[in-house]
Design a protein around this motif. Structure first.
Motif, PDB file in Angstrom:
ATOM      1  N   UNK A  90      42.934  90.887 -41.617  1.00 11.50           N
ATOM      2  CA  UNK A  90      43.287  90.838 -43.029  1.00 11.50           C
ATOM      3  C   UNK A  90      44.780  90.785 -43.250  1.00 11.50           C
ATOM      4  N   UNK A  91      45.131  90.382 -44.457  1.00 12.94           N
ATOM      5  CA  UNK A  91      46.524  90.191 -44.842  1.00 12.94           C
ATOM      6  C   UNK A  91      46.661  90.567 -46.305  1.00 12.94           C
ATOM      7  N   UNK A  92      47.684  91.363 -46.642  1.00 11.36           N
ATOM      8  CA  UNK A  92      47.923  91.721 -48.036  1.00 11.36           C
ATOM      9  C   UNK A  92      49.333  91.279 -48.431  1.00 11.36           C
ATOM     10  N   UNK A  93      49.399  90.314 -49.327  1.00  3.50           N
ATOM     11  CA  UNK A  93      50.670  89.809 -49.840  1.00  3.50           C
ATOM     12  C   UNK A  93      50.662  90.005 -51.347  1.00  3.50           C
ATOM     13  N   UNK A  94      50.945  91.241 -51.756  1.00  5.48           N
ATOM     14  CA  UNK A  94      50.863  91.586 -53.173  1.00  5.48           C
ATOM     15  C   UNK A  94      52.007  90.954 -53.955  1.00  5.48           C
ATOM     16  N   UNK A  95      51.755  90.726 -55.232  1.00  2.71           N
ATOM     17  CA  UNK A  95      52.774  90.173 -56.110  1.00  2.71           C
ATOM     18  C   UNK A  95      52.148  89.679 -57.390  1.00  2.71           C
ATOM     19  N   UNK A 100      54.338  83.293 -58.731  1.00  2.00           N
ATOM     20  CA  UNK A 100      53.866  83.559 -57.366  1.00  2.00           C
ATOM     21  C   UNK A 100      54.130  82.381 -56.437  1.00  2.00           C
ATOM     22  N   UNK A 101      54.335  82.695 -55.186  1.00  2.00           N
ATOM     23  CA  UNK A 101      54.357  81.689 -54.126  1.00  2.00           C
ATOM     24  C   UNK A 101      52.903  81.452 -53.743  1.00  2.00           C
ATOM     25  N   UNK A 102      52.338  80.354 -54.193  1.00  2.00           N
ATOM     26  CA  UNK A 102      50.896  80.156 -54.017  1.00  2.00           C
ATOM     27  C   UNK A 102      50.510  79.915 -52.560  1.00  2.00           C
ATOM     28  N   UNK A 103      51.485  79.630 -51.699  1.00  2.00           N
ATOM     29  CA  UNK A 103      51.133  79.532 -50.277  1.00  2.00           C
ATOM     30  C   UNK A 103      50.664  80.881 -49.753  1.00  2.00           C
ATOM     31  N   UNK A 104      51.132  81.976 -50.367  1.00  2.00           N
ATOM     32  CA  UNK A 104      50.654  83.297 -49.970  1.00  2.00           C
ATOM     33  C   UNK A 104      49.204  83.500 -50.391  1.00  2.00           C
ATOM     34  N   UNK A 109      43.447  83.981 -48.742  1.00  2.00           N
ATOM     35  CA  UNK A 109      42.077  83.475 -48.842  1.00  2.00           C
ATOM     36  C   UNK A 109      41.604  82.969 -47.488  1.00  2.00           C
ATOM     37  N   UNK A 110      42.473  82.269 -46.769  1.00  2.00           N
ATOM     38  CA  UNK A 110      42.082  81.736 -45.460  1.00  2.00           C
ATOM     39  C   UNK A 110      41.837  82.856 -44.449  1.00  2.00           C
ATOM     40  N   UNK A 111      42.661  83.886 -44.482  1.00  2.00           N
ATOM     41  CA  UNK A 111      42.528  84.970 -43.507  1.00  2.00           C
ATOM     42  C   UNK A 111      41.438  85.953 -43.906  1.00  2.00           C
ATOM     43  N   UNK A 149      48.003  92.515 -57.715  1.00  2.00           N
ATOM     44  CA  UNK A 149      47.132  92.327 -56.549  1.00  2.00           C
ATOM     45  C   UNK A 149      46.026  91.316 -56.821  1.00  2.00           C
ATOM     46  N   UNK A 150      46.276  90.382 -57.729  1.00  2.00           N
ATOM     47  CA  UNK A 150      45.208  89.488 -58.172  1.00  2.00           C
ATOM     48  C   UNK A 150      44.608  88.678 -57.030  1.00  2.00           C
ATOM     49  N   UNK A 151      45.456  88.023 -56.259  1.00  2.00           N
ATOM     50  CA  UNK A 151      44.941  87.150 -55.197  1.00  2.00           C
ATOM     51  C   UNK A 151      44.315  87.964 -54.073  1.00  2.00           C
ATOM     52  N   UNK A 152      44.929  89.087 -53.720  1.00  2.00           N
ATOM     53  CA  UNK A 152      44.364  89.950 -52.686  1.00  2.00           C
ATOM     54  C   UNK A 152      43.004  90.468 -53.124  1.00  2.00           C
TER      55      UNK A 152
END
Length: 245
Positions: A90-95, A100-104, A109-111, A149-152
């Motif tokens: 897992x990976x947490x890139x909060x923001x 946002x940097x959408x590559x994060x 999502x991929x991980x 933390x929306x994307x996470x």
């Protein structure tokens, strides 16, 4: 801890550090044969050297479905079977969403989500044969979303949804699916955060409470996998006693 998983064969993803590393060692202490997968091969070698039982290290990038398939194949080739998959990578890139940097978002999502799906897909034929189990390490963010933390949270909500649908598909075939939702755990996960405000906020939250340890979560995994075949522990929410949400 008494041996409860003698001769059990488990594959643990994201095993090079933190919760994954602790899970691998706890399973090994419980008698399991453990296959540990991650991208940082040198850390896996050190883990294998520390393990009390038989352990195999495989280089694994969960974002690559071919890599997931190869890891499962290596486990079955070495030990002849696969009894459980612990999807921990897992990976947490909060923001915040704004700016946002959408590559994060893509990386998470991929991980977190697709990675667990790829590994489950690769492992399922063998788990059906062994009437085994899948453990999905999700998060309290998989049930309660929060600002920053929306994307996470989306990735973890996705894990929960996928796991429940999968459970309904495979429970009659003897495969148990368990979702574990940890609260704040003292690991290097927050060090991945690139947003300085969110990184400082996460550090402050951790310092404000008695956080869980990686071993706490590892013990929960051993508990779930150590149940009799007729017992399915489908969901475990585990928070620090000091955590409100």
């Amino acid at each position: 801890m008494h041996n409860t998983l003698n001769d059990h064969v488990a594959l643990v993803t994201g095993a090079s550090s933190g919760i994954g590393r602790a899970i691998a060692l706890a399973l090994s202490r419980a008698g399991a044969k453990v296959v540990v997968g991650a991208r940082r091969a040198e850390r896996l070698d050190a883990l294998v050297a520390e393990a009390p039982g038989e352990m195999l290290a495989v280089t694994l990038d969960v974002t690559d479905p071919d890599s997931a398939t190869a890891a499962v194949a290596a486990a079955v080739e070495r030990f002849g079977r696969l009894d459980s998959l612990v999807n921990n990578a897992g990976l947490m890139l909060a923001g915040p969403v704004v700016g946002a940097d959408i590559t994060e978002w893509v990386r998470m999502i991929e991980t977190n989500l697709l990675g667990s799906m790829y590994a489950a897909h690769a492992a399922l034929p063998h788990l059906i044969e062994s009437r085994g189990a899948i453990v999905q390490v999700s998060s309290t963010s998989g049930r309660i979303a929060s600002a920053g933390n929306a994307a996470y949270a989306a990735s973890k909500f996705g894990i929960n949804a996928f796991s429940e649908a999968l459970r309904q598909e495979v429970t009659a075939r003897g495969v148990r699916v368990t979702v574990i939702e940890p609260g704040f755990v003292a690991t290097e996960l927050t060090s991945h955060i690139t947003d300085p405000v969110m990184r400082e906020m996460a550090a402050g939250i951790q310092q404000s409470m008695r956080t869980l340890t990686a071993d706490d979560i590892a013990n929960v995994v051993v508990f779930a996998l150590g149940q009799p075949d007729h017992v399915a522990v489908n969901q475990i929410l585990v928070r620090p006693a000091d955590q409100v949400q």
